[in-house]
Design a protein around this motif. Structure first.
Motif, short mmCIF file in Angstrom:
data_model
loop_
_atom_site.label_atom_id
_atom_site.label_comp_id
_atom_site.label_asym_id
_atom_site.label_seq_id
_atom_site.Cartn_x
_atom_site.Cartn_y
_atom_site.Cartn_z
N MET A 1 0.84 -1.20 0.00
CA MET A 1 0.00 0.00 0.00
C MET A 1 0.87 1.25 0.00
O MET A 1 1.95 1.28 0.57
N LEU A 54 5.15 -9.67 1.94
CA LEU A 54 4.72 -8.30 2.21
C LEU A 54 3.57 -8.28 3.22
O LEU A 54 3.51 -7.38 4.07
N THR A 55 2.68 -9.24 3.16
CA THR A 55 1.56 -9.30 4.09
C THR A 55 2.05 -9.59 5.50
O THR A 55 1.57 -9.00 6.48
N THR A 58 3.65 -6.42 6.85
CA THR A 58 2.65 -5.44 7.26
C THR A 58 2.08 -5.80 8.63
O THR A 58 1.90 -4.92 9.49
N SER A 88 -3.89 -7.70 8.53
CA SER A 88 -2.97 -7.51 7.41
C SER A 88 -3.44 -8.25 6.16
O SER A 88 -3.31 -7.75 5.04
N VAL A 91 -5.97 -6.01 4.64
CA VAL A 91 -5.39 -4.76 4.14
C VAL A 91 -4.60 -4.99 2.85
O VAL A 91 -4.70 -4.21 1.90
N GLU A 92 -3.82 -6.06 2.82
CA GLU A 92 -2.97 -6.35 1.65
C GLU A 92 -3.68 -7.21 0.61
O GLU A 92 -3.06 -7.71 -0.33
N GLU A 93 -4.98 -7.38 0.75
CA GLU A 93 -5.82 -8.08 -0.22
C GLU A 93 -5.42 -9.55 -0.40
O GLU A 93 -5.45 -10.10 -1.50
N HIS A 94 -5.06 -10.17 0.72
CA HIS A 94 -4.83 -11.61 0.76
C HIS A 94 -5.56 -12.16 1.99
O HIS A 94 -4.93 -12.74 2.89
N CYS A 147 -1.76 2.42 6.34
CA CYS A 147 -0.76 2.63 5.30
C CYS A 147 0.63 2.24 5.81
O CYS A 147 1.05 2.69 6.87
N HIS A 150 7.02 -0.18 2.93
CA HIS A 150 8.08 -1.14 3.28
C HIS A 150 9.39 -0.81 2.55
O HIS A 150 9.39 -0.13 1.51
#
Length: 329
Positions: A1, A54-55, A58, A88, A91-94, A147, A150
């Motif tokens: 994000m 990444l997830t 986050t 997370s 938020v990270e679409e997983h 938000c 990273h």
């Protein structure tokens, strides 16, 4: 994000030093241990849940932000860790089902010793309600700021520039990038994400990779070292602070017996180089508490079975017992 308020989470040292946990008589060293162990647990849980890296990162940032403003004594870190992973994912679409997150985390936290948590039990329902309540507390604590910027893109872009400048050869590029990423992943076991801009953390991870792979002696002045420093864009004080904190992650686990753990010996050599070049302090902080640097570096807890640097991997999941030594990947 994309991050629009990232600088709001770069906290002054006095805020971190006088955290709510410290007000509740939690020692600084204990808080570091809680952060490190729980971050390792979150890595493992995220991998089992098949979250992208990444997830997981986050979730770890959410965790560090939460405990910058809340006390470890007031909120159980297992419950907050589960909540951060669950949030997370969304938020990270997983996204993962709450049931999957709770059951997997429960199993890992108990080191597979407890019976699998069933969704039709009162224990599961109580945990589900707790996590939903924690999600509300987490969101309010971090002011609904989801938000996160990273350091991964910064690292990849800088490695590409170093390669284009012929400072990293074709043969070593992939290995170099992977080792830098490993150091970056391990930085998530500290509160560095609350202290420094992502670019600075990425630069320090790259610097550590150069030392680990013996690419160049950055302590010696030359045209090549000047080019490296130009690309890294980090001050000596920033480099020292970040490298010191990342190296603390390994302090208790490095084995100097080359017959049984040659990679541990390599890390000890790396530690020595960082000390001799003045990048990190000559003494481990534990020396001041009556523990020798050699013992701090050669034994103790098993913290390095998360990231995939050959020979350096581990995970701890609770306060009282170090994780068993696992087969290396």
């Amino acid at each position: 994000m994309a991050a629009t308020t990232e600088s709001a989470w770069l906290l002054p040292p006095q805020i971190l030093e006088n955290s709510p946990s410290r007000a509740d008589a939690v020692r600084e060293e204990d808080e570091k241990t809680y952060r490190r162990r729980t971050a390792i647990f979150m890595e493992r849980a995220g991998e089992f849940l098949k979250f992208p890296r990444l997830t997981i990162a986050t979730a770890q940032v959410f965790f560090h932000r939460f405990y910058a403003l809340q006390s470890f004594k007031k909120y159980k870190r297992f419950e907050i860790a589960v909540t951060c992973l669950f949030l997370s994912g969304k938020v990270e679409e997983h996204p993962r089902k709450l049931e999957s997150v709770i059951c997997m985390c429960h199993q890992l936290w108990n080191k597979h010793s407890a019976p699998t948590l069933k969704s039709d039990t009162a224990e599961y329902e109580a945990m589900r309600q707790t996590i939903l309540k924690c999600e509300r507390v987490l969101l309010h604590t971090i002011a609904f700021d989801l938000c996160v910027k990273h350091p991964y893109k910064n690292l990849i872009d800088t490695v590409k520039l170093l390669h284009q400048s012929s400072l990293i050869g074709d043969k070593i590029k992939k290995e170099f990038a992977q080792n830098a990423l490993n150091f970056l992943n391990d930085s998530m076991r500290t509160s560095l994400c609350l202290q420094y801009d992502p670019q600075k953390i990425a630069s320090a991870a790259i610097y550590l990779a150069t030392v680990y792979l013996e690419q160049i002696d950055m302590s010696k002045s030359s045209s090549a070292t000047e080019k490296w420093k130009k690309h890294l864009k980090i001050s000596p004080d920033e480099l020292s602070s970040i490298c010191s904190q990342i190296m603390e992650v390994y302090d208790q686990t490095l084995n100097v017996d080359t017959a049984t753990d040659p990679q541990g010996a390599k890390m000890r050599m790396m530690h020595s180089k960082l000390v001799s070049s003045g990048v990190i302090p000559p003494q481990d902080p534990r020396v001041r508490r009556g523990v020798s640097a050699s013992s701090a570096l050669s034994g103790g807890e098993s913290d390095r079975e998360g990231s995939k640097r050959a020979g350096l991997s581990a995970a701890e999941t609770d306060d009282d017992e170090p994780a068993a030594k696992r087969t290396r990947p």
